[in-house]
Write an enzyme that holds these catalytic residues in place. Structure first.
Site, PDB file in Angstrom:
ATOM      1  N   GLY A 242      13.644  -7.463   1.866  1.00  0.00           N
ATOM      2  CA  GLY A 242      14.656  -7.953   2.974  1.00  0.00           C
ATOM      3  C   GLY A 242      15.860  -7.155   3.526  1.00  0.00           C
ATOM      4  O   GLY A 242      16.485  -7.089   5.084  1.00  0.00           O
ATOM      5  N   GLU A 277      12.128  -6.140  -4.725  1.00  0.00           N
ATOM      6  CA  GLU A 277      10.767  -5.548  -3.847  1.00  0.00           C
ATOM      7  C   GLU A 277      11.528  -5.331  -2.141  1.00  0.00           C
ATOM      8  O   GLU A 277      11.352  -5.626  -1.044  1.00  0.00           O
ATOM      9  CB  GLU A 277      10.330  -6.354  -3.923  1.00  0.00           C
ATOM     10  CG  GLU A 277      10.030  -8.072  -4.562  1.00  0.00           C
ATOM     11  CD  GLU A 277       9.433  -9.104  -4.482  1.00  0.00           C
ATOM     12  OE1 GLU A 277       9.287  -9.314  -3.127  1.00  0.00           O
ATOM     13  OE2 GLU A 277       8.343  -9.435  -5.292  1.00  0.00           O
ATOM     14  N   PRO A 278      12.023  -4.130  -2.316  1.00  0.00           N
ATOM     15  CA  PRO A 278      12.362  -3.344  -0.924  1.00  0.00           C
ATOM     16  C   PRO A 278      11.562  -2.418  -0.291  1.00  0.00           C
ATOM     17  O   PRO A 278      10.704  -1.827  -1.380  1.00  0.00           O
ATOM     18  CB  PRO A 278      14.272  -2.570  -1.795  1.00  0.00           C
ATOM     19  CG  PRO A 278      13.761  -2.100  -3.408  1.00  0.00           C
ATOM     20  CD  PRO A 278      12.507  -3.033  -3.220  1.00  0.00           C
ATOM     21  N   ARG A 317       5.195  -0.751  15.925  1.00  0.00           N
ATOM     22  CA  ARG A 317       6.422  -2.313  15.943  1.00  0.00           C
ATOM     23  C   ARG A 317       7.014  -2.732  17.559  1.00  0.00           C
ATOM     24  O   ARG A 317       6.969  -3.591  17.920  1.00  0.00           O
ATOM     25  CB  ARG A 317       7.144  -1.094  14.838  1.00  0.00           C
ATOM     26  CG  ARG A 317       6.555  -1.203  13.757  1.00  0.00           C
ATOM     27  CD  ARG A 317       8.067  -0.752  12.913  1.00  0.00           C
ATOM     28  NE  ARG A 317       9.096  -1.483  12.939  1.00  0.00           N
ATOM     29  CZ  ARG A 317      10.121  -2.308  12.945  1.00  0.00           C
ATOM     30  NH1 ARG A 317      10.006  -0.769  14.096  1.00  0.00           N
ATOM     31  NH2 ARG A 317      11.243  -2.588  12.818  1.00  0.00           N
ATOM     32  N   CYS A 347      -4.899   1.676  26.524  1.00  0.00           N
ATOM     33  CA  CYS A 347      -5.495   1.003  27.727  1.00  0.00           C
ATOM     34  C   CYS A 347      -4.286  -0.387  27.154  1.00  0.00           C
ATOM     35  O   CYS A 347      -5.716  -1.817  27.531  1.00  0.00           O
ATOM     36  CB  CYS A 347      -7.253   0.612  28.245  1.00  0.00           C
ATOM     37  SG  CYS A 347      -7.232   2.445  28.671  1.00  0.00           S
TER      38      CYS A 347
HETATM   39  N1  PLP Z   1       8.143  -8.945  -0.989  1.00  0.00           N
HETATM   40  C1  PLP Z   1       7.553  -9.261   0.021  1.00  0.00           C
HETATM   41  C2  PLP Z   1       6.429 -10.513  -0.778  1.00  0.00           C
HETATM   42  C3  PLP Z   1       7.393  -9.280   1.832  1.00  0.00           C
HETATM   43  O1  PLP Z   1       6.329 -10.105   2.378  1.00  0.00           O
HETATM   44  C4  PLP Z   1       7.879  -7.990   1.466  1.00  0.00           C
HETATM   45  C5  PLP Z   1       7.994  -7.417   3.844  1.00  0.00           C
HETATM   46  O2  PLP Z   1       6.666  -8.325   4.095  1.00  0.00           O
HETATM   47  C6  PLP Z   1       9.012  -7.113   1.175  1.00  0.00           C
HETATM   48  C7  PLP Z   1       9.348  -7.553  -0.282  1.00  0.00           C
HETATM   49  C8  PLP Z   1       9.391  -5.841   1.590  1.00  0.00           C
HETATM   50  O3  PLP Z   1      10.291  -5.934   2.492  1.00  0.00           O
HETATM   51  P1  PLP Z   1      11.164  -5.295   3.051  1.00  0.00           P
HETATM   52  O4  PLP Z   1      10.947  -4.360   3.578  1.00  0.00           O
HETATM   53  O5  PLP Z   1      12.232  -6.209   4.154  1.00  0.00           O
HETATM   54  O6  PLP Z   1      12.646  -5.010   2.118  1.00  0.00           O
END
Ligand code: PLP
Length: 422
Positions: A242, A277-278, A317, A347
């Site tokens: 996040g 979890e980046p 995006r 289109c």
């Molecule tokens: N972990 C989970 C469960 C997610 O749903 C997401 C993105 O939606 C991420 C990690 C990665 O998020 P970010 O790309 O913002 O670091």
């Protein structure tokens, strides 16, 4: 350090001029910098370790950029993978990520996907609901294994740059409430086929304010303490992804050091192993989308439409989240900047990357680069309007390689079959 600097007036990726790749592969094309991917992983790892968070499991969110070469670049440094489907597990394995560094997230894992994850031996399945916990327990029993699970909690905080990428409010589909989490964790602890290893959260993406994250972290700490007070062991705390990145129009994100320092402060003395979890933070600024100007449609009434050969199917995006991407001329011409509406050929009126953007003067045949396009770019691309899936290239120093070629029209048509009655 920026690996997309101009060299002699022409934008390059590391030491390779972007026109070299555009001419060889054609446009549109995504171009990734290995050095940027590596640096982003290393600065995050180093900041977390320097803050005293041990040796965390950093699991790259494969959804952000799922090209195997990208995952492999990170896996070689010890990075793991956060995945949300069997396909992503297969990609992570193909890239050499060991199963014990794979975290399986997602609100709707199918029985087949759960079985595949259990047979693979992933580090943890992040369970997002009671029916999912029951399914994991049932499938683990059938396979005669013990499933390592974490309960994903929805901490009910508002975060994320856009409503469509905010996941941590109570009314969103992600995770369970704190009281549910405690109940499910206790149920898992007495099930012979479940091994509850910890708890997880992910509150949204493109977060530029540490406030909501800190609020969520405090709640997570409280949960860990509550579970332990109830006699339930908690080994791992998964703090999701996040962290925002600079998109040039938005407030600057906090950076990895303050992020790590905040977590260390909130979690001080809590004896857990951390997981992260980046996604975006690692790969967004490691990639650009290079496109060519097809023509400039100058309306006598005053609007200038810069019509590119890239479209919403290549980079969705802006259409999906109103996202801003800095757009640069790869070889800027001299002259006064011009106001353009930058559009693609699809289109749909949604196929508008931006309106009223001041750019250097551009002509048919010129190249432009969409910056910060390495995350949620190619991974979300489609063949809408029967446009071949956008190719990807990767640069390392002065070398480059196509890491996903553009399919031919023959490839695209060969994937389909006429029904027997046609
Ligand atoms: N972990 C989970 C469960 C997610 O749903 C997401 C993105 O939606 C991420 C990690 C990665 O998020 P970010 O790309 O913002 O670091």
């Amino acid at each position: 350090m920026n690996h997309f600097e101009p060299s002699q007036g022409v934008m390059a990726c590391e030491s390779v001029p972007l026109p070299t790749i555009a001419e060889a592969v054609g446009t549109p094309v995504y171009v990734y910098s290995s050095a940027t991917l590596e640096r982003h992983y290393e600065v995050l790892r180093d900041a977390l370790m320097a803050a005293g968070l041990g040796r965390p499991l950093i699991a790259f969110a494969v959804k952000a950029n799922s090209n195997v070469a990208v995952i492999k670049t990170l896996a070689r440094l010890g990075c793991g993978a956060d995945v949300v489907s069997e396909g992503e597990i297969r990609r992570a394995l193909a890239a050499g990520v060991p199963p014990e560094r794979i975290v399986f997230s997602g609100v709707g894992k199918t029985a087949r996907e759960i079985a595949f994850a259990l047979k693979t031996g992933v580090a943890e399945i992040n369970v997002e609901s009671e029916p999912e916990l029951e399914a994991v327990a049932r499938i683990a029993a059938e396979l005669k294994v013990r499933a390592a699970i974490a309960i994903r909690v929805n901490p009910d905080v508002e975060a994320g740059g856009h409503a469509k990428i905010s996941t941590g409010k109570a009314d969103s589909k992600f995770g369970v409430s704190f009281s549910e989490a405690a109940r499910l964790y206790a149920a898992a602890a007495v099930n012979a086929h479940l091994d509850p290893v910890g708890v997880a959260y992910h509150i949204g993406s493109q977060i530029v304010d540490l406030g909501p994250m800190e609020a969520a972290c405090r709640k997570m700490r409280g949960l860990v303490e509550q579970l332990r007070a109830e006699g339930l062991p908690v080994r791992r705390l998964d703090l999701g992804g996040g962290l925002g990145v600079p998109y040039f129009d938005q407030p600057d994100p906090p950076g990895v050091e303050p992020y790590a320092a905040m977590i260390a402060r909130v979690m001080q003395g809590l004896d857990v192993e951390f997981a992260f979890e980046p996604g975006r933070m690692i790969c967004a600024n490691a990639g650009v989308l290079v496109a060519r100007v097809i023509h400039v449609h100058r309306r006598p009434e005053g609007r200038n439409f810069l019509v590119l050969d890239a479209a919403m199917n290549d980079l969705i995006r802006p259409a999906m989240y109103d996202a801003f991407h800095d757009i640069r001329a790869v070889k800027p011409r001299p002259g006064e900047p011009v106001l353009y509406d930058v559009v693609g050929p699809v289109c749909e009126s949604g196929d508008t990357f931006t309106r009223d953007r001041l750019l250097p003067p551009l002509e048919a045949g010129d190249l432009v680069a969409f910056m910060t396009a390495g995350a949620y770019g190619a991974a979300m691309a489609s063949e809408y309007n029967t446009r071949p899936l956008v190719p990807e290239a990767m640069v390392k120093g002065g070398e480059w390689a196509v890491i996903r070629p553009r399919p031919s029209y023959e490839d695209m048509l060969a994937a389909e079959r006429p029904a027997s009655w046609l």
